[in-house]
Scaffold this motif. Structure first.
Motif, short mmCIF file in Angstrom:
data_model
loop_
_atom_site.label_atom_id
_atom_site.label_comp_id
_atom_site.label_asym_id
_atom_site.label_seq_id
_atom_site.Cartn_x
_atom_site.Cartn_y
_atom_site.Cartn_z
N ASN A 122 0.85 -1.18 0.00
CA ASN A 122 0.00 0.00 0.00
C ASN A 122 0.89 1.24 0.00
O ASN A 122 2.12 1.13 0.01
CB ASN A 122 -0.97 -0.02 1.19
N SER A 123 0.31 2.43 -0.02
CA SER A 123 1.12 3.63 -0.14
C SER A 123 1.99 3.87 1.09
O SER A 123 3.08 4.45 0.99
CB SER A 123 0.24 4.86 -0.39
N THR A 124 1.55 3.40 2.25
CA THR A 124 2.37 3.53 3.45
C THR A 124 3.62 2.67 3.34
O THR A 124 4.73 3.12 3.65
CB THR A 124 1.56 3.12 4.70
N GLN A 125 3.47 1.44 2.88
CA GLN A 125 4.63 0.57 2.70
C GLN A 125 5.57 1.09 1.63
O GLN A 125 6.80 1.00 1.76
CB GLN A 125 4.16 -0.85 2.37
N GLU A 126 5.01 1.65 0.55
CA GLU A 126 5.86 2.23 -0.50
C GLU A 126 6.72 3.35 0.06
O GLU A 126 7.92 3.45 -0.23
CB GLU A 126 4.97 2.77 -1.63
N MET A 127 6.12 4.21 0.88
CA MET A 127 6.85 5.33 1.47
C MET A 127 7.88 4.85 2.48
O MET A 127 9.02 5.34 2.51
CB MET A 127 5.85 6.30 2.10
N SER B 162 12.04 5.33 2.64
CA SER B 162 12.67 5.97 3.79
C SER B 162 13.76 5.08 4.39
O SER B 162 14.75 5.57 4.92
CB SER B 162 11.63 6.32 4.86
N LEU B 163 13.59 3.76 4.30
CA LEU B 163 14.56 2.84 4.88
C LEU B 163 15.78 2.61 4.01
O LEU B 163 16.85 2.26 4.51
CB LEU B 163 13.88 1.49 5.16
#
Length: 327
Positions: free
Chosen positions: A105-110, A114-115
């Motif tokens: 989802n878009s949270t995991q993509e972001m 970041s990581l």
């Protein structure tokens, strides 16, 4: 497609990881798909290949992020993914890196960016090709979505935590979170509201990181087959029919496939992206003007064929990568 379904789907060899929940197999090798030591798929440019953690001393790159469409489901080899076709067709000569995560989802993509952005050389531009998974997952009950969006395979996670029962943490995550198919499901309007808000929240985080890196950021709304044209070519329709016989996409996401849903979702995302200063491109609009009735674009309702990846890469370069302006 067997490689994707057997090795990279939820029943395959995906890795459960902190922060991201899951990611692709590490150091996977085949004639179809290959990953680096962290699970990123390789992209190719000529006889060279690159990944997020295997850059071979490259001085700069472009990056394409998203979920399974960016990862390249449907491509018969790494050289046919969007990142590879962009690398081959981009006259600037700078390779594109594949930051796609299957079923993200878009949270995991972001979070993925970041990581791992510290592993990258200078990033000249970031193109996010996304939008469907947030809308599809918004169908789940609120108690499953929590604050930052539901994720695929969330039932497996909650079941595993329930089985542990070793701490207050595992007990809290395991109790009462399993999603039932018909329980407290939100309306279509509520789904769109939630998906738009979540996507834009994460897009704001992307913008903050890209501004700090001095990298151009563009958001591209990914297409569905029914958004591009009501009836696909003969090959597509045969594949869609076969998929529906096994519990298909249309059965699960029927109302999302409508043109009215597409237009409402697109307009809301475009308005929100413009409000935070992020260029927005609707890939569906570009494809509608370029795809003939007999062009085999999709291998299923959301993933591209080899020739589909090539066409989309050319459109992306025309509409976003060269000029850095919204279409």
């Amino acid at each position: 497609m067997d490689y994707y379904s057997n090795e990279f789907a939820d029943g395959g060899n995906v890795n459960w990881l902190p922060y991201m929940m899951y990611f692709h197999p590490f150091n996977f090798r085949s004639e179809v798909v290959n990953t680096d030591g962290s699970g990123f798929r390789y992209s190719t440019k000529g006889d060279q290949r690159y990944s997020a953690t295997d850059m071979h001393g490259l001085g700069s790159c472009h990056l394409i992020a998203g979920s399974s469409t960016v990862f390249g489901i449907g491509a018969s080899a790494d050289s046919h993914t969007l990142a590879s076709r962009l690398s081959e067709h981009d006259p600037r000569g700078v390779p594109w890196v594949n930051f796609g995560g299957r079923s993200f989802n878009s949270t995991q993509e972001m979070i993925l960016f970041s990581l791992y952005r510290h592993r990258l050389p200078e990033v000249e531009s970031v193109t996010i090709l996304s939008g469907f998974n947030d809308l599809g997952l918004a169908r789940l009950p609120k108690r499953v979505r929590l604050d930052n969006g539901a994720f695929f395979m969330c039932n497996e996670f909650y079941e595993a935590m329930a089985a542990k029962k070793q701490s207050r943490f595992s007990k809290w995550f395991g109790e009462g979170k399993l999603a039932e198919p018909s329980e407290n499901l939100p309306s279509l309007d509520e789904q769109i509201d939630y998906a738009v808000a979540l996507t834009l929240r994460n897009l704001s985080n992307w913008k903050a990181m890209c501004t700090q890196m001095d990298a151009m950021l563009t958001f591209v709304l990914q297409p569905l087959s029914s958004w591009v044209r009501p009836i696909g070519c003969d090959e597509e329709e045969a594949l869609f029919e076969e998929r529906e016989r096994h519990g298909g996409f249309a059965e699960q996401y029927g109302d999302i496939l409508s043109h009215q849903t597409y237009e409402t979702y697109r307009d809301r995302l475009r308005e929100g992206a413009q409000a935070i200063g992020v260029p927005f491109t609707d890939l569906t609009e570009h494809l509608q003007g370029k795809v003939a009735s007999d062009f085999w674009l999709f291998v299923d309702r959301i993933h591209f064929t080899n020739q589909g990846h090539d066409l989309v890469s050319r459109i992306l370069l025309e509409s976003v990568a060269k000029v850095g302006e919204p279409s």
